[in-house]
Write a protein that holds these residues in place. Structure first.
Motif, PDB file in Angstrom:
ATOM      1  N   VAL A 217    -101.702  33.416  39.455  1.00 47.09           N
ATOM      2  CA  VAL A 217    -100.509  32.608  39.217  1.00 47.09           C
ATOM      3  C   VAL A 217    -100.167  32.579  37.732  1.00 47.09           C
ATOM      4  O   VAL A 217     -99.008  32.418  37.353  1.00 47.09           O
ATOM      5  CB  VAL A 217    -100.738  31.178  39.752  1.00 47.09           C
ATOM      6  CG1 VAL A 217     -99.570  30.264  39.406  1.00 47.09           C
ATOM      7  CG2 VAL A 217    -100.960  31.199  41.265  1.00 47.09           C
TER       8      VAL A 217
ATOM      9  N   LEU B 197     -96.739  30.134  47.859  1.00 52.23           N
ATOM     10  CA  LEU B 197     -97.907  30.924  47.476  1.00 52.23           C
ATOM     11  C   LEU B 197     -98.703  31.448  48.669  1.00 52.23           C
ATOM     12  O   LEU B 197     -99.326  32.508  48.591  1.00 52.23           O
ATOM     13  CB  LEU B 197     -98.820  30.098  46.570  1.00 52.23           C
ATOM     14  CG  LEU B 197    -100.070  30.788  46.051  1.00 52.23           C
ATOM     15  CD1 LEU B 197     -99.721  32.035  45.241  1.00 52.23           C
ATOM     16  CD2 LEU B 197    -100.903  29.832  45.204  1.00 52.23           C
TER      17      LEU B 197
ATOM     18  N   ALA C 222     -98.252  36.371  42.091  1.00 55.12           N
ATOM     19  CA  ALA C 222     -98.138  35.235  43.007  1.00 55.12           C
ATOM     20  C   ALA C 222     -96.734  35.123  43.581  1.00 55.12           C
ATOM     21  O   ALA C 222     -95.756  34.958  42.842  1.00 55.12           O
ATOM     22  CB  ALA C 222     -98.504  33.947  42.279  1.00 55.12           C
TER      23      ALA C 222
END
Length: 453
Positions: A127, A338, A153
């Protein structure tokens, strides 16, 4: 189009995708809100520098005390609960975990976490795009050499933009440009964490309610994050950075086909095959209707008469010549999306974006006149912002990447608006991120080739 069905099947046969997450800030908390709703996924552990903050954020989004385990990762794996702690090394070494989500937002720490996870045989969803921007190609290579996967991500704009680029190319179109939207005026470059809410569009009270980090949000406003994410898009999608940085041309969604075409044809691009960012504000600060501030886009061309005729027949919006068209996703939902990366990586063995080249870099640019002895405070802070540059020029000029411009002391003065160079900072740097960056720089071809592949 059957990821959810496969998740259901994994849940029904009690064989969930087992994941661990490092960092439980805003992005991680958004994922935690969705993880409760997902079949076939077991979040074995969440580690954070302050476990009580992680626990508080989990409670905020609906986790109960019965779903949390504070004894051990092994106990959490056995009981189906989620361990909360602060030992990231134990998490990446946990044999039950298949995928590690790096969610700290700290680029130097992120590189360390990713590399250790690779060594432990874990796939990684990163991320922390700040790390990807300055050494993503090195991370993807290290993952490959370890026999694991490295992924951007989903939910963050780079992965979504790369998906649009892949869609266009898979359909047979030539991609002219791709990027994201932004709220931009030139004076935002000097914004600091003390001024961010004056321009962002939220009150301080709203920001505090959402537990929003002003330094992180200022990284968006001051142009650092758009540069970082544009670099990630360029390096994953095989596109180029503008020679003189992002232009942030103002325009709404329907303006993109006219804007994101070569200058020779009336647009803003140096040439075809670039990244760029569209601003939702005119230069006088007026809001543009139907903007793409929170989304991503790809501009492609109908390079035959037949394709252009099809554009016309199906009434799509093109540029004034009828040659260029865009597709877009107007919104991105950050950590709420996500899980798509988790499912894609585990069920399809496919990353949601992965850097394959080093075409673009993000240099640290002085926000004000900086004096010797000052300590740089990284993206979104008071000292530097990020500027997108072609990777070859960054390496040739010895520019300091923004991802390493935190906690480093200047040894020379740097004028406002000028890039910080390696020679301007204390050379006593030694960490995994620095070494990986230098490894990438060492791969730069010296024979005139302007790409590191």
């Amino acid at each position: 189009m059957n990821l959810y069905r496969q998740l259901l099947e994994r849940g029904e046969r009690d064989d969930p995708i087992r994941i661990g997450m490092i960092g439980a800030g805003k992005f991680g908390t958004m994922f935690l809100a969705q993880a409760l709703r997902l079949p076939g996924i077991h979040l074995i552990g969440v580690v954070d520098l302050v476990p009580d903050n992680a626990l508080s954020n989990m409670e905020l989004v609906g986790w109960s005390a019965e779903q949390v385990c504070q004894s051990s990762l092994a106990e959490a794996a056995r009981t189906g609960r989620t361990y909360i702690g602060d030992d990231w090394e134990a998490l990446v070494a946990c044999p039950q975990i298949d995928i590690v989500i790096e969610c700290t937002g700290n680029p130097v720490a992120a590189v360390r976490h990713c590399l250790r996870a690779f060594e432990e045989g874990k796939d990684v969803i990163n991320v922390t795009v700040e790390a990807d921007a300055f050494c993503g190609v090195g991370l993807s290579r290290r993952a490959a050499s370890s026999g694991v996967k490295y992924s951007m991500a989903y939910g963050d704009q780079p992965a979504l933009a790369c998906e649009l680029v892949d869609w266009a190319r898979t359909c047979g179109f030539k991609v002219v440009a791709a990027g994201r939207g932004h709220k931009w005026l030139p004076h935002y470059r000097q914004s600091t964490p003390d001024t961010v809410w004056d321009h962002w569009g939220l009150t301080r009270e709203q920001a505090e309610r959402g537990r929003l980090n002003p330094k992180m949000f200022n990284a968006f406003l001051d142009g650092s994050k758009p540069a970082i994410e544009s670099a990630a898009i360029a390096n994953a999608a095989g596109l180029d950075a503008p020679e003189n940085g992002l232009l942030f041309p103002p325009g709404g969604i329907d303006d993109i086909p006219n804007l994101m075409r070569p200058k020779s044809e009336g647009g803003v691009l140096e040439r075809k095959g670039m990244v760029e960012v569209a601003s939702c504000l005119t230069r006088d600060g007026s809001q543009i209707p139907h903007d793409i501030r929170k989304g991503v886009w790809v501009c492609f061309e109908g390079d035959t008469e037949y394709l252009r005729n099809c554009f016309e027949e199906y009434k799509v919006v093109t540029d004034e010549s009828g040659r260029y068209m865009c597709n877009y996703k107007r919104w991105h939902l950050i950590g709420l999306e996500l899980a798509y990366s988790v499912a894609s990586l585990a069920l399809r063995d496919e990353a949601t974006g992965v850097p394959a080249e080093f075409r673009a870099d993000v240099a640290a640019i002085a926000k004000r006149d900086l004096a010797p002895g000052e300590l740089l405070d990284g993206e979104g802070g008071f000292t530097v912002s990020g500027g997108l540059v072609p990777a070859a020029r960054s390496l040739k000029q010895g520019l300091l990447p923004l991802g390493l411009a935190h906690g480093i002391r200047l040894v020379r003065a740097v004028k406002a608006g000028s890039p910080v160079r390696w020679e301007d900072v204390d050379p006593a740097i030694d960490n995994e991120a620095f070494r990986l960056r230098k490894e990438i720089e060492g791969l730069h071809l010296s024979d005139g080739n302007e790409e590191v592949r």
